[in-house]
Design a protein around this motif. Structure first.
Motif, PDB file in Angstrom:
ATOM      1  N   ASP A 158     -19.342  12.870   7.828  1.00 50.31           N
ATOM      2  CA  ASP A 158     -18.355  11.838   7.507  1.00 50.31           C
ATOM      3  C   ASP A 158     -17.985  11.823   6.029  1.00 50.31           C
ATOM      4  O   ASP A 158     -16.942  11.286   5.647  1.00 50.31           O
ATOM      5  N   ASN A 178     -17.111  18.075   3.329  1.00 52.30           N
ATOM      6  CA  ASN A 178     -16.424  19.114   4.073  1.00 52.30           C
ATOM      7  C   ASN A 178     -17.326  19.636   5.199  1.00 52.30           C
ATOM      8  O   ASN A 178     -18.449  20.082   4.953  1.00 52.30           O
ATOM      9  N   LEU A 231     -16.908  18.940  14.951  1.00 51.44           N
ATOM     10  CA  LEU A 231     -15.722  19.605  14.407  1.00 51.44           C
ATOM     11  C   LEU A 231     -14.805  20.105  15.518  1.00 51.44           C
ATOM     12  O   LEU A 231     -13.580  20.106  15.361  1.00 51.44           O
ATOM     13  N   TRP A 261     -12.821  17.160  16.557  1.00 54.16           N
ATOM     14  CA  TRP A 261     -11.804  16.851  15.546  1.00 54.16           C
ATOM     15  C   TRP A 261     -10.668  17.869  15.570  1.00 54.16           C
ATOM     16  O   TRP A 261      -9.515  17.542  15.294  1.00 54.16           O
ATOM     17  N   SER A 269     -11.731  23.253   7.094  1.00 53.52           N
ATOM     18  CA  SER A 269     -12.491  22.455   8.048  1.00 53.52           C
ATOM     19  C   SER A 269     -11.615  21.373   8.672  1.00 53.52           C
ATOM     20  O   SER A 269     -10.829  20.727   7.977  1.00 53.52           O
ATOM     21  N   SER A 328     -10.636  17.724   9.973  1.00 54.06           N
ATOM     22  CA  SER A 328     -10.992  16.423   9.404  1.00 54.06           C
ATOM     23  C   SER A 328     -11.047  15.377  10.500  1.00 54.06           C
ATOM     24  O   SER A 328     -10.462  15.539  11.579  1.00 54.06           O
ATOM     25  N   THR A 367      -7.648   9.982  12.089  1.00 58.17           N
ATOM     26  CA  THR A 367      -7.435   8.598  11.672  1.00 58.17           C
ATOM     27  C   THR A 367      -6.881   7.813  12.846  1.00 58.17           C
ATOM     28  O   THR A 367      -6.129   8.342  13.666  1.00 58.17           O
ATOM     29  N   ARG A 420     -16.870   9.573  14.998  1.00 55.89           N
ATOM     30  CA  ARG A 420     -17.243   9.923  13.637  1.00 55.89           C
ATOM     31  C   ARG A 420     -18.459  10.855  13.671  1.00 55.89           C
ATOM     32  O   ARG A 420     -19.093  11.022  14.705  1.00 55.89           O
TER      33      ARG A 420
END
Length: 392
Positions: free
Chosen positions: A71, A74, A123, A126, A187, A189, A192, A327
């Motif tokens: 969190d 990177n 990851l 994400w 990477s 992220s 949001t 997260r």
């Protein structure tokens, strides 16, 4: 079978797949290497069993620490750092002459292994967002495939050199080989949350009870998987099978589990996660009932049970991604819960078999599946409550 929205998504996803084959090879080392490590350190088999506890403790601490790191920093740099720790531990472990040093190294390996596992899963979520389901199944297939490779590497190393050390160093080289290509990618992220009420992201919840239910289910599932894989050979022996046939049961379980995860990739494109989870539950209960009633031979029971367990973890993980804002610390909490299940539930199985014999094993498996079924019902109920609350 897999769909990628860009060349970046495709190349990075395949890099994660290669990394997870190496992580799976790391996770599969301890079992085949255990007698050799005991001989090298001068420990008895009862003493060397402490390595399982050391790895589990490392797993649980690594999951939480990595979740927090993901969190804040990177993601690829975190994975590379953990990969370096894994390579160092793998290089030194076969050279350790002392059980205490070996225990500390396996705690380090457990820490690094689960850090790579939890971080890589995070990851991938994400990267692919709500379309992650089939890719998660493919990622877990790669982990299982790596797990199956390790005994073959051990056999080849012993045949060529007469030493087990080469196995650790080949696995270390495999992990190291994936760190350079990984470091070259940007990477992913953390997504949001869109404040727009019409956004799909607002359907995700930040509910402690919901997360707690997911953690309970992951704990129960990993407990039942490790219990079956770790104790099915003893069950077969107690049931009257020869040593060779009893040892084959674990291999059949892992083969079916790997094949099932491969089949789950297209399955998740046409079925909802709930349908796949219900199918896994039905197969698991059928396998337990078949073994209890002697309607299935142990080999068929191992295959059916492996198939039932195959898609459960990646599908539940994909459902979690659809329901919760994922997260790094969320993934860390999930893998910590999974580690607790791997630590607690299998440790209860040995005394149960001593007390009640082989017949207790299918009953234990059925009980765990029924607890998972109850957990899924509670999870579905909580999701409905949150959907009504959000709609209102």
């Amino acid at each position: 079978m897999l769909h990628f929205t860009s060349t970046y998504h495709r190349r990075l996803t395949w890099t994660y797949f290669g990394l997870f084959i190496a992580i799976g090879m790391t996770g599969g080392l301890l079992g085949p290497a255990l007698p050799h490590l005991a001989e090298a350190s001068g420990a008895s088999m009862s003493q060397i069993a402490v390595l399982f506890t050391a790895r589990a403790v490392g797993n649980m601490s690594g999951a939480m620490v990595t979740g927090l790191l993901m969190d804040r920093f990177n993601g690829h740099r975190v994975l590379v750092m953990m990969g370096v720790l894994a390579v160092a531990g793998l290089a030194l472990a076969p050279l350790s002459p002392l059980l205490l040093l070996l225990t500390l190294l396996f705690m380090l390996l457990g820490f690094a292994e689960v850090s790579l596992n939890a971080g890589g899963n995070t990851l991938l979520l994400w990267l692919h967002r709500d379309a992650a389901g089939p890719n998660v199944s493919a990622l877990h297939f790669c982990f299982s495939f790596g797990n199956m490779l390790t005994p073959l590497i051990m056999i080849a190393a012993l045949s060529l050199t007469g030493q087990f050390h080469l196995t650790f160093w080949i696995v270390a080289a495999s992990v190291a080989a994936m760190l350079w290509p990984l470091s070259r990618f940007v990477s992913p992220s953390m997504p949001t949350v869109d404040p727009n009420p019409a956004s799909l992201a607002t359907l995700k919840h930040r509910d402690p009870l919901l997360l707690g239910l997911f953690m309970l289910l992951f704990s129960l599932y990993v407990g039942i998987e490790i219990t079956f894989a770790g104790w099915v050979t003893a069950y077969g022996t107690l049931s009257g099978l020869t040593t060779e046939h009893a040892a084959l049961l674990a291999t059949l379980f892992w083969l079916a589990l790997s094949a099932g995860r491969l089949l789950a990739i297209p399955l998740l494109r046409v079925c909802s996660p709930w349908q796949v989870l219900a199918g896994c539950l039905a197969l698991g209960l059928s396998a337990a009932a078949g073994l209890h009633l002697n309607a299935l031979p142990p080999s068929a029971g191992a295959l059916l049970f492996g198939l039932s367990a195959s898609a459960f973890f990646p599908t539940l993980f994909a459902l979690c991604n659809q329901s919760i804002v994922m997260r790094g610390r969320t993934t860390g909490a999930i893998f910590t819960a999974a580690g607790s299940g791997a630590l607690v539930i299998p440790s209860l199985t040995g005394p149960l078999l001593d007390l009640a014999g082989a017949g207790a094993f299918p009953i234990l498996l059925a009980t765990l599946w029924l607890l998972i079924a109850l957990g899924l019902l509670l999870l579905a109920s909580r999701l409905r409550q949150l959907a009504v609350r959000q709609g209102g």
